[in-house]
Write an enzyme that holds these catalytic residues in place. Structure first.
Site, PDB file in Angstrom:
ATOM      1  N   LEU A  89      14.659 -22.197 -40.642  1.00 46.78           N
ATOM      2  CA  LEU A  89      16.052 -21.752 -40.576  1.00 46.78           C
ATOM      3  C   LEU A  89      16.721 -21.874 -41.933  1.00 46.78           C
ATOM      4  O   LEU A  89      17.630 -21.137 -42.263  1.00 46.78           O
ATOM      5  CB  LEU A  89      16.836 -22.600 -39.575  1.00 46.78           C
ATOM      6  CG  LEU A  89      16.574 -22.363 -38.098  1.00 46.78           C
ATOM      7  CD1 LEU A  89      17.275 -23.428 -37.277  1.00 46.78           C
ATOM      8  CD2 LEU A  89      17.062 -20.993 -37.690  1.00 46.78           C
ATOM      9  N   GLY A 122      17.892 -27.379 -46.666  1.00 50.80           N
ATOM     10  CA  GLY A 122      19.160 -28.024 -47.015  1.00 50.80           C
ATOM     11  C   GLY A 122      18.943 -29.093 -48.052  1.00 50.80           C
ATOM     12  O   GLY A 122      17.858 -29.222 -48.616  1.00 50.80           O
ATOM     13  N   VAL A 142      14.761 -27.166 -42.336  1.00 43.47           N
ATOM     14  CA  VAL A 142      15.190 -27.131 -40.943  1.00 43.47           C
ATOM     15  C   VAL A 142      14.466 -26.003 -40.220  1.00 43.47           C
ATOM     16  O   VAL A 142      14.422 -24.871 -40.710  1.00 43.47           O
ATOM     17  CB  VAL A 142      16.711 -26.884 -40.837  1.00 43.47           C
ATOM     18  CG1 VAL A 142      17.161 -27.001 -39.394  1.00 43.47           C
ATOM     19  CG2 VAL A 142      17.478 -27.856 -41.708  1.00 43.47           C
ATOM     20  N   LYS A 172      14.998 -31.021 -38.153  1.00 42.43           N
ATOM     21  CA  LYS A 172      15.125 -31.230 -39.593  1.00 42.43           C
ATOM     22  C   LYS A 172      14.078 -32.224 -40.041  1.00 42.43           C
ATOM     23  O   LYS A 172      13.947 -33.300 -39.461  1.00 42.43           O
ATOM     24  CB  LYS A 172      16.534 -31.759 -39.865  1.00 42.43           C
ATOM     25  CG  LYS A 172      16.798 -32.052 -41.317  1.00 42.43           C
ATOM     26  CD  LYS A 172      18.267 -32.239 -41.551  1.00 42.43           C
ATOM     27  CE  LYS A 172      18.839 -30.991 -42.157  1.00 42.43           C
ATOM     28  NZ  LYS A 172      20.185 -31.049 -42.606  1.00 42.43           N
ATOM     29  N   ASP A 232      29.405 -35.547 -46.884  1.00 44.59           N
ATOM     30  CA  ASP A 232      28.996 -34.236 -47.378  1.00 44.59           C
ATOM     31  C   ASP A 232      29.669 -33.115 -46.582  1.00 44.59           C
ATOM     32  O   ASP A 232      29.003 -32.224 -46.064  1.00 44.59           O
ATOM     33  CB  ASP A 232      27.463 -34.126 -47.340  1.00 44.59           C
ATOM     34  CG  ASP A 232      26.935 -33.134 -48.383  1.00 44.59           C
ATOM     35  OD1 ASP A 232      27.749 -32.641 -49.193  1.00 44.59           O
ATOM     36  OD2 ASP A 232      25.730 -32.845 -48.374  1.00 44.59           O
TER      37      ASP A 232
END
Ligand SMILES: *[C@@H]1O[C@H](CO)[C@@H](O)[C@H](O)[C@H]1NC(C)=O
Ligand SMILES: *[C@@H]1O[C@H](CO)[C@@H](O)[C@H](O)[C@H]1NC(C)=O
Ligand SMILES: *[C@@H]1O[C@H](CO)[C@@H](O)[C@H](O)[C@H]1NC(C)=O
Ligand SMILES: *[C@@H]1O[C@H](CO)[C@@H](O)[C@H](O)[C@H]1NC(C)=O
Ligand SMILES: *[C@@H]1O[C@H](CO)[C@@H](O)[C@H](O)[C@H]1NC(C)=O
Ligand SMILES: *[C@@H]1O[C@H](CO)[C@@H](O)[C@H](O)[C@H]1NC(C)=O
Ligand SMILES: *[C@@H]1O[C@H](CO)[C@@H](O)[C@H](O)[C@H]1NC(C)=O
Length: 662
Positions: A351, A354, A359, A374, A470
């Site tokens: 997907l 990151g 992920v 993840k 974050d």
């Protein structure tokens, strides 16, 4: 002869009142003909199962015909009494979650507008609390939802048109021997329990009583209140149950149900009720090596091959599991399960990549739940126990604006985190990918409020403060209804256990990192608010907080908006893709609030609580002029950026990263 006359009188009395004595009686539900909706089914044992806990689900069951609830003479609601036996079976070891079940009296069985599992399948965000709903419910609630002012995560409540209960009390019962003695009951225990809901029309008295099956009906009700149900219940109304659960949480069952209008519903006796199938064990079976006898060289060879194969699979699917993990009560997935779900972590399932890892999209093999997995590189020795405890506690967080962590799996060098899959992906794609239809203003404003509410929950509403560290558009995910949900919270803790005490590790994304965070290395609520401010500007302007300009110098979004505000042209900052189609007051509020949250002095930034009040217009935003008078802030902000540039690990301008300072 006197007694005889009395008897005749009694008969006459019974006959005149009897015409409205409708009743419903089910010892088990086989052939009961209830109208089922959502996840509700009648099991082969004849039990009504409202939810099965594979994914977020809503289940409802209603008696198919509406009942006459009002006397044609007085127009008042009749007295009634109902009792039912329920079992909530927790599907994870710690027994949390599962929202709950409600007994419902409603003018309709059409609940297609009810969304969000927190509303028990009865309401949605906008009609919760609306007096036009005409819904009466008794909730058995196993989640403490701050939104509804819930008293705890194990309570019984009387709900009138709203999940904010009119009255509620911790689940339990008062002793018959001494009615001031209260005995607790855990609703989510897997044990059958009985509930009575009784209404006396003349006194308008409503009693709700709860007890474990082995205890006879307590004489003192758990809840007793005066409510004029004649103002609420319609002339004809449906009776039934509605229930909801999150992923891997709770199965809600009803074993028996009696309802009696103008009379007393018969109490149940466990011996006459169907019983639940034996409970599934949560422990995973151990891999068993089968010893193959060596009879002939061929079989020896086969056996050797088998052993090699099993060993290969053992290594391939090896996990690390320590005893203490069982106590944490968080759901642990097997690596094999996740491997299957994601088709071997194939590239087609990827997907995104990151800041913390790759992920993958997956579908759990047995439950068919959509998940996002993840993979985070993680040294299994360093600070593991605390970190896993942290992960476990994050798994207990529940808020409609947070991406739900379903569980994890731990391997030697990595950690796999399993989340609810968010079909619409991350917000930054909608903002910056030009092949996406741009979000309109109303959608943006809605998402901003969602993120604020998620962050407020992390900061102030959960049992302990969680700093996100974050906050940014790419960490905001959109569910199927385009609600914003914050993801990746708490993950940055992974890098907190620096070996050298003299180094301070700062995790974050350039453009969202508060100036004081770079100096001190300590993430605080204020530094989260700073990032939230940058996020507000990002969503309103459709620009990243830090952009490379042609001149080679980075343009800081905050500084640019600030400059425009000083010139009196702040609305000129709104995303041109909206073609001026936005609500002026809201846009101005978001931009000014963005500036205020991104103020260089932490003390000037509002708290998330204040921020939410400003957005709800429940409080007035302070004048910016007063906060931005001192010094040349624009220059100061620009200076902070050159700070990032000198950082050793600064390689890309959009990903989260680890800065190692001083
Ligand atoms: C559930 O209720 C909705 C709305 O009343 C209806 O459209 C739908 O067909 C029902 N589903 C089932 C399985 O009965
Ligand atoms: C909520 O429910 C009401 C009435 O049932 C409906 O009119 C409204 O459109 C629903 N709102 C949402 C956001 O689904
Ligand atoms: C409970 O409901 C009654 C009406 O039945 C209402 O007068 C009262 O204000 C409600 N109380 C709360 C706390 O909602
Ligand atoms: C019952 O529950 C309440 C609230 O959760 C708690 O304060 C109390 O100690 C419990 N009592 C017993 C006997 O477990
Ligand atoms: C409710 O409970 C009280 C005892 O606390 C009892 O006197 C009353 O009759 C009950 N009312 C109903 C409707 O059961
Ligand atoms: C209860 O509500 C009904 C309907 O609104 C009203 O007619 C009746 O007078 C109310 N009863 C009392 C005692 O207030
Ligand atoms: C339950 O029902 C059985 C059979 O009808 C009966 O023998 C038993 O006494 C009942 N138990 C209670 C507590 O009423």
């Amino acid at each position: 002869m006197v007694p005889r006359i009395n008897l005749v009188w009694l008969l006459l009395l019974l006959l005149t009142t009897n015409c409205e004595e409708e009743g419903v009686s089910f010892n088990g539900f086989r052939g009961a003909g209830l109208s089922l909706n959502g996840s509700a089914v009648i099991t082969s044992e004849g039990i009504l199962r409202l939810t099965n806990p594979v994914s977020h689900q809503i289940g409802r069951a209603f008696y198919p015909r509406p009942l006459h609830f009002r006397s044609s003479k007085t127009g008042n609601v009749f007295s009634f009494s109902t009792t039912f036996v329920f079992v909530f079976v927790p599907e994870n070891i710690n027994g949390i979650g599962g929202h709950g079940t409600a007994f419902v009296i409603s003018s309709t069985t059409d609940f297609h507008t009810a969304t969000g599992t927190q509303f028990l399948g009865l309401f949605n965000k906008s009609n919760n609390g609306n007096s036009a709903n005409r819904i009466f419910a008794v909730e058995l609630d196993t989640i403490q939802n701050m939104e509804f002012g819930d008293i705890d995560d194990n309570h019984v409540g009387i709900d009138i048109n709203s999940l904010r209960s009119n009255r509620s009390y911790s689940a339990g019962y008062f002793s018959d021997v001494d009615t001031s003695v209260f005995n607790n009951i855990t609703l989510n225990s897997g044990e059958p329990m009985q509930v009575w809901v009784e209404y006396d029309s003349s006194k308008m008295q409503l009693n709700v009583t709860l007890s474990p099956m082995e205890v006879a009906k307590p004489s003192r009700p758990l809840l007793s209140s005066i409510n004029n149900l004649s103002e609420l219940v319609t002339e004809t109304a449906y009776i039934g149950f509605s229930s909801s659960t999150g992923s891997f949480e709770t199965s809600h069952y009803i074993l028996g149900w009696n309802f009696q209008m103008n009379g007393i519903a018969q109490t149940f006796n466990l011996t006459t009720l169907p019983s639940l199938p034996p409970r599934r064990s949560n422990r995973k079976p151990k891999v068993v090596l089968i010893w193959v006898p060596i009879i002939a060289p061929i079989s020896a060879l086969l056996a050797a091959a088998a052993v090699v194969f099993v060993q290969y699979r053992r290594i391939k699917f090896a996990e690390v599991l320590d005893d203490w993990e069982l106590e944490l009560g968080s759901r642990r997935f097997s690596y094999k399960e996740l491997y299957k779900a994601t088709r071997g972590f194939g590239e087609t399932q990827l997907l995104g990549v990151g800041g913390f890892g790759r992920v993958y999209r997956g579908i759990m093999p047995t439950s068919k739940v959509d998940v996002a997995v993840k993979r985070v590189a993680h040294d299994s020795k360093r600070g593991t126990r605390e970190f896993i405890a942290e992960i476990a506690s994050i798994g207990h967080l529940r808020h409609r604006n947070l991406v739900q962590l379903l569980g994890y799996c731990r391997r030697k060098r990595e950690l796999l985190l399993v989340y609810d899959f968010m079909p619409n992906g991350s917000l930054d794609r909608f903002l910056f990918d030009h092949y996406h239809q741009p979000l309109n203003w109303a959608q943006r404003f809605h998402i901003i409020k969602d993120v604020a509410s998620g962050l407020l929950y992390l900061h102030e509403e959960w049992e302990k403060t969680i700093i996100h560290r974050d906050v940014k558009a790419s960490n905001v995910l959109l569910d199927s209804e385009l609600n914003g949900r914050l993801g990746d919270f708490g993950l940055s803790r992974l890098y907190d256990h620096g070996e050298d005490p003299r180094t301070t590790n700062v995790v974050g994304t350039p453009g969202y990192i508060a100036p004081e965070l770079l100096r001190t290395g300590k993430a605080t609520k204020e530094s989260d608010v700073f990032a939230f401010g940058a996020f507000l500007l990002e969503v309103a302007c459709g620009k990243r907080p830090l952009q490379a300009a042609e001149s080679g110098e980075d343009v800081v979004l905050v500084a640019w908006v600030l400059r425009n505000w000083r010139r009196g042209t702040i609305l000129g900052c709104v995303d041109p893709r909206l073609s001026c189609d936005f609500v002026v007051e809201e846009a101005e509020l978001v931009l000014k609030l963005g500036l205020l949250c991104s103020h260089h002095l932490p003390a000037t930034r509002p708290s998330m609580k204040q921020t939410t009040l400003f957005m709800e217009r429940a409080a007035q935003l302070p004048e910016l002029a007063a906060c931005y008078l001192d010094g040349d802030v624009v220059e100061l902000l620009q200076k902070e950026v050159s700070h990032y540039r000198s950082m050793p690990s600064h390689s890309s301008s959009t990903d989260s990263m680890l800065f190692v300072g001083r």
